[in-house]
Design an enzyme around this catalytic site. Structure first.
Site, PDB file in Angstrom:
ATOM      1  N   THR A 231       0.964  -1.192  -0.085  1.00 24.73           N
ATOM      2  CA  THR A 231       0.087  -0.042  -0.061  1.00 24.73           C
ATOM      3  C   THR A 231       1.047   1.455  -0.005  1.00 24.73           C
ATOM      4  OG1 THR A 231      -0.108  -0.333   2.406  1.00 24.73           O
ATOM      5  CG2 THR A 231      -1.946  -1.071   1.350  1.00 24.73           C
ATOM      6  N   LYS A 234       0.478   3.902   4.572  1.00 20.77           N
ATOM      7  CA  LYS A 234       0.774   3.492   5.737  1.00 20.77           C
ATOM      8  C   LYS A 234       2.098   4.271   6.319  1.00 20.77           C
ATOM      9  CE  LYS A 234      -1.424  -0.978   5.819  1.00 20.77           C
ATOM     10  NZ  LYS A 234      -1.830  -1.432   4.383  1.00 20.77           N
TER      11      LYS A 234
HETATM   12  N1  DSN Z   1      -5.828  -4.006   7.730  1.00 18.83           N
HETATM   13  C1  DSN Z   1      -4.625  -3.312   7.494  1.00 18.83           C
HETATM   14  C2  DSN Z   1      -3.907  -3.002   8.602  1.00 18.83           C
HETATM   15  O1  DSN Z   1      -4.420  -2.593   9.970  1.00 18.83           O
HETATM   16  O2  DSN Z   1      -2.736  -3.478   8.878  1.00 18.83           O
HETATM   17  C3  DSN Z   1      -3.720  -3.816   6.410  1.00 18.83           C
HETATM   18  O3  DSN Z   1      -4.484  -3.966   5.207  1.00 18.83           O
END
Ligand code: DSN
Length: 428
Positions: A231, A234
């Site tokens: 992604t 993050k």
């Molecule tokens: N659901 C996410 C997380 O919080 O790590 C990853 O896709």
């Protein structure tokens, strides 16, 4: 009719505008410790909420199925050039809408239904899309799962012996490395050797770690993996989206066909523009310092909690993640998450390895430092945050009136700390 093009959201739809204001206020006044979240720049928000949302651009730069793609082509070319430089790779596909879809595209490109895959179990800190039963990866493939050591000196660390033994036993076509809660450095080289021994593709999902990798504070998997997915929102602190990287020209051809037309139609070109901005920011020297700060803050948070009598899964962290085991305190994740949210600290309940409690309750919490670090929190602040968390969680064992007093005081401290680091002054 043209009036609508000049009316702000505030003037045209006060109901939705109010939800945005409230969300901004929440983000301003809460300490965001959800490990997968971050606070991107205003430039990223500007690009993502831009006129490029109006454009269909099925296909790839220079080979679209629509006219009028000159400028979205430029945005995608800039993003591709930057991401390749950032992660030192030869090829990239930037059209997947999310990490889950990027992983699906890689499966579509490289696997047939019912093929065997080997990934880390959700219960050990892995990700849903790496073969968990309720996910398409666990339904359409024969998914075998590895985990972490239950005890001994290596307790909670990835069980590479198990990975090797399962690989030899099941001969998977693909091995997936990467995790959602695992706070330690993953040995990509060891995964490569195991994959080579059984002639499997090695796919690394670096979603959690990609910002730290871009900032050169965590090993880059690109030289070991056949394909890397991630992604972009993050630790990388960018547009909410995803990417697929490889150094293998044959694989990128298959991946491009799998993303479009295999899985998706038109790419989101406003998100593409925002990804170009994201990668541009991550190439700047300041991003290295940000990545260092994210890890330094996580280490302080972990040490503070240990000093207050908590157990940290794996004993510490090499990344942005602090994985708290609540069992020594006789608490559960659901109650702890709720109480922390009530005082203005956002985190998520998370199963710990070999958790006796079900996923909706859990015996753990997952914390992450990227969002607060982005807004300026330093190690001193994270020492304070660690003590606030400990005060609140310890108060669960006290009388209600004492608990309420501690929570009220902590909430005031949270708001005070947040007011030192305002976000998006001019955004709305
Ligand atoms: N659901 C996410 C997380 O919080 O790590 C990853 O896709």
């Amino acid at each position: 009719m043209t009036e609508i093009y000049n009316q702000s959201l505030k003037d045209s739809d006060s109901e939705v505008f109010a939800t945005l204001r409230k969300e901004l206020e929440r983000q301003q006044n809460q300490i965001e410790l959800i490990a997968s979240e971050n606070i991107p720049s205003l430039a990223v928000l500007n690009a993502q909420g831009s006129v490029m949302t109006n454009k269909y651009a099925e296909g790839y730069p220079g080979r679209r199925y629509y006219g009028g793609c000159e400028f979205v082509d430029q945005a995608e070319e800039i993003a591709l050039e930057r991401v390749k430089k950032l992660f030192n790779c030869k090829f990239a596909n930037l059209q997947s809408h999310s990490g889950a879809q990027a992983n699906q595209a890689v499966f579509l490109a490289l696997l047939q239904p019912h093929d065997t895959i080997l990934g880390m179990s959700l219960a050990s800190g892995g990700h849903l899309t790496h073969g968990a039963k309720p996910n398409i990866s666990g339904k359409w493939f024969n998914a075998v799962q590895y985990g972490v050591k239950k005890d001994g000196n290596d307790k909670d660390l990835i069980d590479y012996d198990e990975v090797e033994q399962l690989a030899k036993e099941h001969r998977p076509k693909m091995i997936i490395a990467g995790a959602s809660a695992y706070p330690r450095i993953i040995d990509w080289k060891k995964f490569r050797r195991i994959s080579d021994d059984v002639d499997a593709y090695l796919v690394v999902d670096m979603a959690h770690y990609s910002g730290l990798i871009a900032g050169k504070q965590y090993p880059n998997p690109i030289e070991h993996a056949d394909v890397v997915t991630s992604t972009t929102h993050k630790t990388l602190r960018g547009a909410r989206s995803a990417m697929i990287l490889t150094n293998n020209e044959d694989l990128i051809k298959k991946i491009n066909s799998a993303v479009f037309p295999g899985l998706q139609g038109g790419p989101l070109m406003h998100v593409m523009a925002a990804k170009a901005v994201t990668f541009g920011e991550a190439l700047k020297p300041e991003f290295v310092q940000y990545s260092k700060n994210v890890i330094a803050n996580a280490k302080v948070l972990s040490e503070t909690l240990v000093n207050r009598g908590f157990r940290i899964v794996t004993g510490g962290t090499d990344s942005h993640i602090v994985w708290l085991d609540l069992t020594p305190k006789n608490l559960t994740g659901d109650k702890a998450e709720k109480l922390l949210e009530d005082v203005g600290i956002a985190c998520n309940k998370n199963a710990i390895p070999y958790d006796p409690n079900p996923p909706k309750i859990t015996s753990g919490l997952r914390f992450g430092t990227p969002a607060a670090t982005s807004r300026g929190f330093n190690t001193k602040d994270f020492h304070t945050v660690g003590n606030m968390i400990a005060d609140v969680l310890d108060s669960l064992l006290l009388e209600e009136s004492e608990r309420e007093e501690i929570c009220t005081t902590t909430n005031k401290k949270v708001i005070g700390l947040c007011s030192n680091y305002p976000i998006y002054n001019e955004a709305y």
